[in-house]
Design a protein around this motif. Sequence first.
Motif, mmCIF file in Angstrom:
data_model
loop_
_atom_site.group_PDB
_atom_site.id
_atom_site.type_symbol
_atom_site.label_atom_id
_atom_site.label_comp_id
_atom_site.label_asym_id
_atom_site.label_seq_id
_atom_site.Cartn_x
_atom_site.Cartn_y
_atom_site.Cartn_z
ATOM 1 N N MET A 168 0.842 -1.197 0.000
ATOM 2 C CA MET A 168 0.000 0.000 0.000
ATOM 3 C C MET A 168 0.876 1.246 0.000
ATOM 4 N N SER A 169 0.532 2.200 -0.872
ATOM 5 C CA SER A 169 1.308 3.434 -0.933
ATOM 6 C C SER A 169 1.061 4.275 0.309
ATOM 7 N N LEU A 170 1.970 5.233 0.540
ATOM 8 C CA LEU A 170 1.827 6.109 1.705
ATOM 9 C C LEU A 170 0.529 6.899 1.629
ATOM 10 N N ASP A 171 0.223 7.444 0.447
ATOM 11 C CA ASP A 171 -0.995 8.243 0.316
ATOM 12 C C ASP A 171 -2.244 7.410 0.566
ATOM 13 N N ALA A 172 -2.260 6.168 0.089
ATOM 14 C CA ALA A 172 -3.414 5.301 0.314
ATOM 15 C C ALA A 172 -3.598 5.025 1.802
ATOM 16 N N ARG A 173 -2.488 4.812 2.494
ATOM 17 C CA ARG A 173 -2.571 4.573 3.935
ATOM 18 C C ARG A 173 -3.075 5.810 4.660
ATOM 19 N N LEU A 174 -2.617 6.972 4.225
ATOM 20 C CA LEU A 174 -3.061 8.219 4.852
ATOM 21 C C LEU A 174 -4.538 8.472 4.586
ATOM 22 N N ASP A 175 -5.003 8.115 3.395
ATOM 23 C CA ASP A 175 -6.433 8.251 3.101
ATOM 24 C C ASP A 175 -7.259 7.364 4.022
ATOM 25 N N GLU A 176 -6.769 6.155 4.303
ATOM 26 C CA GLU A 176 -7.468 5.253 5.222
ATOM 27 C C GLU A 176 -7.523 5.828 6.632
ATOM 28 N N ILE A 177 -6.402 6.392 7.073
ATOM 29 C CA ILE A 177 -6.351 6.974 8.419
ATOM 30 C C ILE A 177 -7.298 8.159 8.517
ATOM 31 N N GLU A 178 -7.351 8.976 7.482
ATOM 32 C CA GLU A 178 -8.249 10.132 7.487
ATOM 33 C C GLU A 178 -9.703 9.676 7.525
ATOM 34 N N ALA A 179 -10.036 8.612 6.780
ATOM 35 C CA ALA A 179 -11.397 8.077 6.804
ATOM 36 C C ALA A 179 -11.738 7.532 8.191
ATOM 37 N N GLN A 180 -10.763 6.902 8.836
ATOM 38 C CA GLN A 180 -10.963 6.385 10.190
ATOM 39 C C GLN A 180 -11.215 7.534 11.160
ATOM 40 N N TRP A 181 -10.466 8.618 11.006
ATOM 41 C CA TRP A 181 -10.632 9.802 11.862
ATOM 42 C C TRP A 181 -12.028 10.393 11.690
ATOM 43 N N ALA A 207 -7.028 10.951 19.474
ATOM 44 C CA ALA A 207 -5.798 11.651 19.845
ATOM 45 C C ALA A 207 -4.579 10.989 19.221
ATOM 46 N N ARG A 208 -4.653 9.666 19.009
ATOM 47 C CA ARG A 208 -3.517 8.939 18.438
ATOM 48 C C ARG A 208 -3.327 9.264 16.960
ATOM 49 N N ILE A 209 -4.425 9.366 16.204
ATOM 50 C CA ILE A 209 -4.304 9.540 14.754
ATOM 51 C C ILE A 209 -4.456 10.989 14.298
ATOM 52 N N GLU A 210 -4.952 11.865 15.170
ATOM 53 C CA GLU A 210 -5.182 13.250 14.754
ATOM 54 C C GLU A 210 -3.911 13.963 14.288
ATOM 55 N N PRO A 211 -2.747 13.764 14.962
ATOM 56 C CA PRO A 211 -1.530 14.418 14.456
ATOM 57 C C PRO A 211 -1.195 14.008 13.022
ATOM 58 N N VAL A 212 -1.439 12.742 12.671
ATOM 59 C CA VAL A 212 -1.184 12.282 11.306
ATOM 60 C C VAL A 212 -2.122 12.986 10.328
ATOM 61 N N TYR A 235 -1.050 15.469 7.300
ATOM 62 C CA TYR A 235 -1.486 15.091 5.952
ATOM 63 C C TYR A 235 -2.194 16.257 5.268
ATOM 64 N N ALA A 236 -2.994 17.007 6.022
ATOM 65 C CA ALA A 236 -3.655 18.190 5.462
ATOM 66 C C ALA A 236 -2.616 19.229 5.028
ATOM 67 N N GLU A 237 -1.582 19.413 5.851
ATOM 68 C CA GLU A 237 -0.492 20.323 5.472
ATOM 69 C C GLU A 237 0.193 19.835 4.200
ATOM 70 N N LEU A 238 0.394 18.525 4.103
ATOM 71 C CA LEU A 238 1.064 17.960 2.931
ATOM 72 C C LEU A 238 0.244 18.182 1.669
ATOM 73 N N ARG A 239 -1.056 17.989 1.746
ATOM 74 C CA ARG A 239 -1.905 18.228 0.570
ATOM 75 C C ARG A 239 -1.856 19.691 0.146
ATOM 76 N N GLY A 240 -1.862 20.594 1.144
ATOM 77 C CA GLY A 240 -1.774 22.015 0.829
ATOM 78 C C GLY A 240 -0.458 22.365 0.151
ATOM 79 N N ALA A 241 0.647 21.804 0.663
ATOM 80 C CA ALA A 241 1.961 22.076 0.062
ATOM 81 C C ALA A 241 2.036 21.523 -1.350
ATOM 82 N N ARG A 242 1.454 20.348 -1.575
ATOM 83 C CA ARG A 242 1.477 19.766 -2.911
ATOM 84 C C ARG A 242 0.628 20.567 -3.892
ATOM 85 N N HIS A 243 -0.473 21.123 -3.413
ATOM 86 C CA HIS A 243 -1.312 21.963 -4.278
ATOM 87 C C HIS A 243 -0.542 23.221 -4.704
ATOM 88 N N GLU A 244 0.114 23.850 -3.731
ATOM 89 C CA GLU A 244 0.917 25.037 -4.056
ATOM 90 C C GLU A 244 2.075 24.669 -4.982
#
Length: 215
Positions: free
Chosen positions: A1-14, A41-46, A50-59
């Motif tokens: 699983m790619s990093l982005d796919a894993r992050l999408d799963e974590i965000e959906a879990q959140w 509290a465990r997954i919120e920092p991730v 990830y939101a910061e990363l998406r913003g940086a990639r958009h810019e």
Amino acid sequence: MSLDARLDEIEAQWQEIQAQLVRPEVISDPESLKRLGREMARIEPVVDVYAELRGARHELAGAREVRDDHAAEPEMREMARDEVERLEAAEAELVDRIRLLLLPRDPNDERDIIIEIRAGTGGEEAALFAAELYRMYVRYAERHRWSVEALSVSETGIGGMREAIFEIEGHGAYSRLKFEGGVHRVQRVPETESGGRIHTSTATVAVLAEADEVE
């Protein structure tokens, strides 16, 4: 699983945890609230990084578009080139932060803790040292806005402590203090010494993750 796919799963879990936290059957169940709160509290920092990363990639995508646009003014393309370098470095730093956050963690890291401090060798000086350790941990907890409750304290007549047992409640308390356990030693001229001699005193510290309540 790619990093982005894993992050999408974590965000959906959140997002699913957020939805559960407003359900009436969860609101009326303190244990469920506590369990879901810990998981959030465990997954919120991730999720936040990830939101910061998406913003940086958009810019970054926008800056690359200007950099590669041959119809743009040379000055604009040069500025975009500098911006691309900055954003690529920011993207790499954010990815590193996420990978660090995703490393396996101690399952007890988010638990509340009970700390036991006992004076060791050194007589009254050891008791004074134990009291200083107690005050240090209390101040540290207060700085992190954790709550502290003394469970058992045995004091000496000159401000020392033979024993102190207290509970600290707060997010990440165990993760930050679990390595404090062990024998602590101090070498100094104690207040109880009139001849100016250096004494060695010890105190033991035990850090225990608070267990879940059972019926």
